[in-house]
Design a protein around this motif. Structure first.
Motif, mmCIF file in Angstrom:
data_model
loop_
_atom_site.group_PDB
_atom_site.id
_atom_site.type_symbol
_atom_site.label_atom_id
_atom_site.label_comp_id
_atom_site.label_asym_id
_atom_site.label_seq_id
_atom_site.Cartn_x
_atom_site.Cartn_y
_atom_site.Cartn_z
ATOM 1 N N THR A 213 0.890 -1.164 0.000
ATOM 2 C CA THR A 213 0.000 0.000 0.000
ATOM 3 C C THR A 213 0.925 1.209 0.000
ATOM 4 O O THR A 213 1.429 1.621 1.046
ATOM 5 N N THR A 214 1.161 1.775 -1.178
ATOM 6 C CA THR A 214 2.287 2.695 -1.368
ATOM 7 C C THR A 214 1.961 4.167 -1.128
ATOM 8 O O THR A 214 2.883 4.983 -1.033
ATOM 9 N N PHE A 220 7.054 5.179 0.703
ATOM 10 C CA PHE A 220 6.242 4.056 1.189
ATOM 11 C C PHE A 220 6.079 2.965 0.131
ATOM 12 O O PHE A 220 5.161 2.148 0.220
ATOM 13 N N LYS A 221 6.960 2.959 -0.826
ATOM 14 C CA LYS A 221 6.842 2.037 -1.963
ATOM 15 C C LYS A 221 6.795 0.572 -1.530
ATOM 16 O O LYS A 221 6.122 -0.256 -2.146
ATOM 17 N N GLU A 222 7.519 0.231 -0.470
ATOM 18 C CA GLU A 222 7.576 -1.164 -0.013
ATOM 19 C C GLU A 222 6.669 -1.424 1.185
ATOM 20 O O GLU A 222 6.702 -2.498 1.770
ATOM 21 N N GLY A 249 -2.215 10.382 -6.787
ATOM 22 C CA GLY A 249 -1.221 11.419 -6.621
ATOM 23 C C GLY A 249 -0.543 11.228 -5.279
ATOM 24 O O GLY A 249 -1.179 10.878 -4.287
ATOM 25 N N GLU A 250 0.762 11.434 -5.230
ATOM 26 C CA GLU A 250 1.539 11.154 -4.030
ATOM 27 C C GLU A 250 0.913 11.781 -2.787
ATOM 28 O O GLU A 250 0.654 12.982 -2.735
ATOM 29 N N LEU A 446 12.542 13.278 -0.257
ATOM 30 C CA LEU A 446 12.471 12.101 -1.126
ATOM 31 C C LEU A 446 11.187 12.062 -1.950
ATOM 32 O O LEU A 446 11.039 11.195 -2.818
ATOM 33 N N MET A 447 10.284 12.976 -1.690
ATOM 34 C CA MET A 447 9.010 12.964 -2.406
ATOM 35 C C MET A 447 9.189 13.362 -3.867
ATOM 36 O O MET A 447 10.140 14.073 -4.219
ATOM 37 N N VAL A 448 8.278 12.895 -4.707
ATOM 38 C CA VAL A 448 8.403 13.093 -6.156
ATOM 39 C C VAL A 448 8.290 14.564 -6.534
ATOM 40 O O VAL A 448 9.105 15.096 -7.281
#
Length: 575
Positions: A213-214, A220-222, A249-250, A446-448
């Motif tokens: 659940t990213t 939180f990708k993993e 969206g992030e 680290l956010m996009v």
């Protein structure tokens, strides 16, 4: 005696000079060592400027000791681990004073228009664009199996999901297992209802045990949460089949996530909008029969508009948010995105109700009657919103013409005089609290998306929103709630173009909205209209939206994905 005076004076002078040097150096050392560690009058002056307040010198000095105590308490608080799932003790209440539950408790009827006969298409892949009502009939009467339909959607997800950048995780093993169970149950005479065997997708902020659940973020990708969201459990109980976790969206803003920008199936060079980006894009493209999204400030309405889908943002407190990412505890809402208003009603029926985990949820029935006499629904329209529309005004006004042709007489209404934008920072403050750790540990780097109009900056600046102003903003929110109750006293549903101040206002007051397509602009992009209902009366807004759809048929249109394939082929050629 005199001979001894001069040396003594010299010694005293020397000692004085040395003492001054020590004091200066000591002061400089103390300033260097304690600067930023001790709160000063100058700090209070600077902070007061940010808040637009003025205090005299005596008042500033008087605060210092207590401010130091507050800071110490803040630091101790930050040692306590607060997961995103921990909600504040304060619970938002959207109800105006004197709200009458009795009428809602009496209206419990649920009637939908079950098709008389549904034919299979010559090209079975066209089933991908059938509404849930038709797919449910085909499965119930065993004209198709859930496993067949599930495999059809899985293949489309594999083919188009990466191109649309709407797919995060394909839940293929789970989907085939759930579909096989649905078919076995039906063969044994067990039918769970209209969602039995229907494949769907979840916005990737709903926890699903065994799958990532990213939240749309590389941070939180993993992430794998060892719980199932209530929404997932309710849909599983209804017999629905989860085929995919879809892009968002992030951290629930926009349509950009760690996999890129989710595309609009109608125009692949355009983003899908968000934050329920993948839910709208995948539904519009026929990759799922329906999807679940969330809205805090436009995250169902906006992508549904862009992608030409039908969406329901329900009343605040209708659907449990347990197991869903929290962004704003007082504004987050969960609702379906589908092909028609009737589909929305069918799906919503299985989402509502308390679970004992989300304390904001009300135990109230959902009343919907697809054949309810339209003239019994009192209609309003937001004239100022129609007048304000600069582009495609004639398309929006045509909606009113359709309603009049159905025998309805929309009455002009006006929004409250208070501008809701002045308290929009309520969302920023709550979001900053929900992701406080990212700001304090610099993980926000680290956010996009970075820059002024992105979460990292919003989280940082929200730390300077005074707690007093946050409370005052919510008191103004109470005034808006009371104003809306007065405005809608004699109105059941009002109609408005989907964008504009009404969108924020009704998200702050907790009112439900049904958004449906109302045509296309000159470039072929979908347009939408919104039907806003009274609190907990989604059924009337859905009934009106259904009548509009039956008369116009805009919801039956779907995008030509060959344009997407051509775009991809062109991109590969460039590579």
């Amino acid at each position: 005696m005199k001979k001894n005076l001069l040396p003594g004076k010299v010694n005293l002078a020397a000692l004085g000079i040395i003492g001054c040097i020590i004091l200066v150096l000591g002061g400089a050392f103390a300033l260097y060592h304690f600067k930023g560690r001790v709160i000063t009058v100058q700090d209070v002056s600077a902070a007061s400027k940010i808040s637009g307040l003025k205090f005299n010198q005596k008042e500033k000095k008087m605060m210092l000791e207590d401010l130091e105590t507050n800071l110490k308490n803040f630091q101790e608080m930050r040692e306590i681990n607060l997961e995103n799932s921990v909600a504040p003790a304060l619970i938002f209440n959207p109800l105006p004073s004197g709200f009458d539950f009795s009428r809602l408790l009496e209206e419990t009827e649920f009637v939908f228009e079950e098709p008389g006969e549904v034919s299979l298409p010559e090209n079975l892949e066209d089933l991908a664009f059938y509404p849930v009502t038709d797919l449910a009939w085909l499965i119930k009467h065993r004209r198709i199996g859930s496993e067949f339909l599930t495999r059809l959607y899985l293949e489309r997800l594999k083919k188009y999901g990466p191109k649309l950048r709407c797919l995060v995780t394909l839940t293929e093993d789970l989907a085939l297992e759930q579909a096989a169970r649905a078919d076995r149950e039906l063969a044994a005479g067990i039918y769970r209802g209209p969602l039995h065997g229907i494949p769907y997708g979840l916005k990737d902020l709903f926890a699903t045990r065994g799958y990532p659940t990213t939240w749309g973020s590389p941070i939180f990708k993993e992430q794998q949460l060892d719980v199932n969201s209530t929404v997932y459990e309710k849909l599983t109980e209804a017999g629905a089949v989860l085929v995919a976790k879809l892009s968002m969206g992030e951290l629930a803003w926009g349509d950009v996530w760690f996999g890129g920008q989710t595309r609009n199936p109608w125009d692949p060079e355009q983003g899908s909008s968000g934050s329920s980006a993948g839910s709208a894009s995948a539904t519009a493209a026929g990759l799922v029969a329906f999807a679940i999204g969330t809205e805090t400030w436009g995250s169902i309405v906006s992508p549904s508009t862009r992608c030409g889908t039908s969406g329901l943002r329900p009343t605040f407190g209708r659907v449990s948010r347990y197991g869903a990412m929290a962004l704003s505890w007082s504004m987050d809402k969960i609702g379906p995105i589908a092909r028609s208003a009737e589909d929305l009603a069918l799906i919503f029926k299985y989402l509502i109700g308390p679970d004992g985990k989300d304390r904001t949820v009300y135990d109230l029935p959902f009343s919907y009657h697809s054949r309810q006499e339209l003239k019994k629904i009192r209609i309003g329209y937001l004239k100022e919103a129609f007048d304000r529309a600069r582009n495609n005004k004639e398309k929006y006004l045509a909606v009113l013409d359709v309603l009049k042709s159905l025998g309805l007489e929309p009455v002009e209404i006006k929004l409250p005089s208070i501008d809701p934008n002045i308290i929009s920072f309520i969302l920023n403050a709550e979001a900053a609290a929900a992701f406080d750790e990212l700001t304090r540990t610099d993980q926000d780097d680290l956010m996009v998306r970075q820059g002024r109009n992105a979460w990292p900056n919003v989280f940082r600046q929200a730390r300077f929103i005074p707690a007093v102003e946050y409370i005052q903003a919510n008191r103004i929110r109470t005034l808006l709630i009371e104003d809306m109750a007065r405005i809608l006293k004699d109105i059941d549903v009002y109609v408005t173009p989907s964008a504009g101040p009404n969108l924020l206002l009704t998200n702050l007051t907790g009112h439900p909205a049904v958004v449906v397509p109302c045509g296309f602009d000159d470039s072929g992009h979908p347009l939408s209209i919104s039907f806003i209902g009274n609190l907990f009366e989604e059924g009337k807004a859905l009934r009106l939206a259904r009548a509009y759809q039956q008369d116009t048929g805009w919801h039956l249109k779907h995008p030509d994905l060959s344009r997407l394939e051509k775009l991809e082929a062109g991109s590969e050629a460039v590579k």
